[in-house]
Design a protein around this motif. Structure first.
Motif, PDB file in Angstrom:
ATOM      1  N   THR A   1       1.231  -1.338  -0.272  1.00  0.00           N
ATOM      2  CA  THR A   1       0.124   0.103   0.116  1.00  0.00           C
ATOM      3  C   THR A   1       0.339   1.034   0.070  1.00  0.00           C
ATOM      4  O   THR A   1       1.700   1.286   0.522  1.00  0.00           O
TER       5      THR A   1
ATOM      6  N   VAL B   1      -2.584   6.585   0.484  1.00  0.00           N
ATOM      7  CA  VAL B   1      -4.141   5.901   0.576  1.00  0.00           C
ATOM      8  C   VAL B   1      -4.594   5.526   1.850  1.00  0.00           C
ATOM      9  O   VAL B   1      -5.202   4.595   2.010  1.00  0.00           O
TER      10      VAL B   1
ATOM     11  N   VAL C   1      -8.084   3.594   3.587  1.00  0.00           N
ATOM     12  CA  VAL C   1      -7.631   2.006   3.955  1.00  0.00           C
ATOM     13  C   VAL C   1      -8.270   2.123   4.977  1.00  0.00           C
ATOM     14  O   VAL C   1      -8.893   1.451   5.414  1.00  0.00           O
TER      15      VAL C   1
ATOM     16  N   TYR D   1     -11.162  12.725  -0.074  1.00  0.00           N
ATOM     17  CA  TYR D   1     -11.842  11.143  -1.389  1.00  0.00           C
ATOM     18  C   TYR D   1     -13.145  11.495  -1.412  1.00  0.00           C
ATOM     19  O   TYR D   1     -13.935  11.643  -0.711  1.00  0.00           O
TER      20      TYR D   1
ATOM     21  N   ASP E   1     -14.485   6.853  -4.363  1.00  0.00           N
ATOM     22  CA  ASP E   1     -12.713   5.982  -4.593  1.00  0.00           C
ATOM     23  C   ASP E   1     -13.041   5.560  -3.194  1.00  0.00           C
ATOM     24  O   ASP E   1     -12.949   3.740  -3.165  1.00  0.00           O
TER      25      ASP E   1
ATOM     26  N   THR F   1     -13.075   1.212  -3.035  1.00  0.00           N
ATOM     27  CA  THR F   1     -11.321   0.342  -1.686  1.00  0.00           C
ATOM     28  C   THR F   1     -12.396  -0.247  -1.589  1.00  0.00           C
ATOM     29  O   THR F   1     -11.607  -2.091  -0.482  1.00  0.00           O
ATOM     30  N   GLU F   2     -14.047  -0.172  -0.355  1.00  0.00           N
ATOM     31  CA  GLU F   2     -14.603  -1.075   0.428  1.00  0.00           C
ATOM     32  C   GLU F   2     -14.588  -2.658  -0.408  1.00  0.00           C
ATOM     33  O   GLU F   2     -14.350  -2.773   0.407  1.00  0.00           O
TER      34      GLU F   2
END
Length: 263
Positions: free
Chosen positions: A84, A88, A92, A122, A126, A130-131
């Motif tokens: 990662t 970001v 997370v 964000y 986004d 990401t989820e």
């Protein structure tokens, strides 16, 4: 941040504990995922800062300690799986918190809340993307025992008719110190829960019960004394390092070696 107040069915404590430990054994250990990978962008202090930020949001919205620990566990498992970028990390963290909230709580935490907590950097899409990505990388596995959940079962499996509320509250505070520290959080939830309960019992001067309890657990689940001792020493060292000089006397009771008790 408090422990969830679900009704404990003490008649089945042994079966519940066995089930939780079986789940834990199947989970891959997070390991030293930062120092073992020289190509990773993030450092341990960045991870700890992220975790403390997630904990502060949890305290603000009133989540349980189990939810906070699950969110941190999801962060660890994701960072151990995916290289990662530090840019970001906040994304997370907030998404792992949202996932833990959906699994454990009935708190209405919306995308707008998440966007506001992230300083509006964000977009909704986004966070949503990401989820899904994090859930896929975690194989949609959210059935992860936390130290707070294990501590309850480890105490109630004794069958002792006693109100463990204060012991659990103190234990959970020790466990959260472990979850908030990158190195300490590499120990398993079982190790963290046992060490945290031991420290709580010692601070409440319940050493006789501590010894009986540890021997009972060792007969049931075969405790790893060296690992427990290593975790406790690391936790006590952290506490001494971060506690004001005038309050360090309260930590002297935590110096007992678990190796000596379990051998």
């Amino acid at each position: 941040m408090i422990s969830k107040r679900e009704q404990l069915v003490t008649d089945y404590s042994s079966e519940v504990l066995t089930y939780m430990l079986e789940i834990e054994r199947l989970l891959p250990p997070t390991g030293d995922y930062i120092r073992s990978n020289p190509e990773i962008e993030i450092e341990s202090w960045m991870r700890d800062k992220l975790v403390n930020w997630v904990i502060s949001i949890g305290e603000e919205i009133g989540i349980s300690i189990e939810t906070a620990q699950l969110a941190i566990t999801l962060i660890n498992h994701f960072l151990a799986t995916v290289h990662t970028k530090k840019a970001v990390l906040q994304l997370v963290g907030i998404v792992c918190l949202m996932i833990a909230l959906k699994y454990h709580e009935s708190i209405g935490y919306t995308l707008d809340h998440a966007i506001n907590h992230c300083g509006n950097i964000y977009k909704r899409e986004d966070i949503q993307a990401t989820e899904i990505f994090i859930l896929q990388k975690l194989d949609w596995c959210l059935k992860i025992p936390t130290a707070a959940e294990l501590s309850k079962q480890l105490l109630y499996v004794t069958g002792v008719s006693y109100d463990f509320t204060k012991i659990l509250e103190r234990s959970n505070s020790f466990a959260m110190r472990c979850y908030g520290d990158y190195s300490l959080n590499q120990f398993s939830p079982l190790v963290i829960s046992v060490v945290s309960v031991v420290c709580a019992l010692e601070q409440y001067n319940q050493k006789s019960f501590r010894d009986q309890w540890l021997k009972l657990l060792n007969s049931k689940i075969s405790l790893d004394a060296p690992v427990l001792d290593q975790c406790k020493r690391a936790l006590v060292y952290k506490l001494y390092r971060e506690t004001p000089e005038q309050s360090k006397d309260k930590l002297k009771c935590l110096r007992d070696s678990l190796m000596k008790i379990l051998i």
